[in-house]
Design an enzyme around this catalytic site. Sequence first.
Site, short mmCIF file in Angstrom:
data_model
loop_
_atom_site.label_atom_id
_atom_site.label_comp_id
_atom_site.label_asym_id
_atom_site.label_seq_id
_atom_site.Cartn_x
_atom_site.Cartn_y
_atom_site.Cartn_z
N ASP A 26 29.52 19.44 -23.97
CA ASP A 26 29.95 19.43 -22.64
C ASP A 26 29.91 20.82 -22.34
OD1 ASP A 26 30.59 16.58 -23.00
OD2 ASP A 26 32.63 17.17 -23.37
N GLU A 196 29.10 10.49 -15.43
CA GLU A 196 29.83 11.52 -15.71
C GLU A 196 29.18 13.00 -15.66
OE1 GLU A 196 31.34 10.07 -19.51
OE2 GLU A 196 29.41 10.93 -20.60
#
Length: 317
Positions: A26, A196
């Site tokens: 991420d 997401e």
Amino acid sequence: MQVSEQSAVNEKSTSGNPLFPGWYADPEGRVFEGKYWIYPTYSAPYNDQTFFDAFHSTDLVNWTKAERILEMKSIAWAWRALWAPSPIERGGKYYYYFAANDIQSDDEIGGIGVAVADRPEGPYRDAIGKPLIGKFHHGAQPIDPHVFIDDDGSAYLYYGGWGHCNVVKLNDDMISIGTFEDGETFKSVTPDKFVEGPCMIKRNGSYYFMWAEGGWGGPHYSVAYARSDSPLGPFERVGKILQQDPEVATGAGHHGMLQVPGTDEWYIVYHRRPLTETDANHRVVCIDRLYFEEDGSIRPVRMTHEGVGARSLHSGN
């Protein structure tokens, strides 16, 4: 021996992928104080995700770790899993948004927090002592924040999981939420196939909104994008720009962007999973060039093992 090792580092012609050792995911990309910065999740089972590290570089090739810039023990309300950081600088302070606790309903404490520091490497401290966003709105799980400041100074926080994405407007203090002109506080901006990991950049007056598709633990994790003339959309999905390559890696997604200031030179930082790996948490941070076509569309990214060549922030501007 020390000298020869140092020489080897200095003579490295490309960054290589992954960029640095360890399991990380991420990544958010930023340019702060004359350096490139990458802020990732420490990739491990949830109960071990109790801190954040960061990495900085002057040339994209050699990276230095800043350890434990924010730790769970300094966040009173966080008890399980920190991930998906997104920092920004404003007024000489650094504001750091993150997800914690992986809440599954409004009955649990957790969501998106905000920390603050005087320097890019921290140490960061919890700014408000509670989640900034701690409830579900429009079906969006409060995870995966991404902060974006527009040219007019307006600050936006995009976030969401469970297939829904929202945007909120941050007040000038960067630690509280304002309202939009139409009176809304939480605005749904969910594009088709959103899962997401939202990310926003602006280029030549266009807003490029990107996000992750597929399951984060599987091979089909990927990145798609939309283009709009407003930071609030509408965001019509154009297509994928990053996905697995059977020759290189699988599970490529949840990314950040680096732009060389004053240029139209862009790099995508993202995580992926080695081909032979089956552990969902075995994710590594990588970098590759991102190119725009003449019509402004994004060319699909070619993942590499080589990474990128050296690029100083102070040359070629």
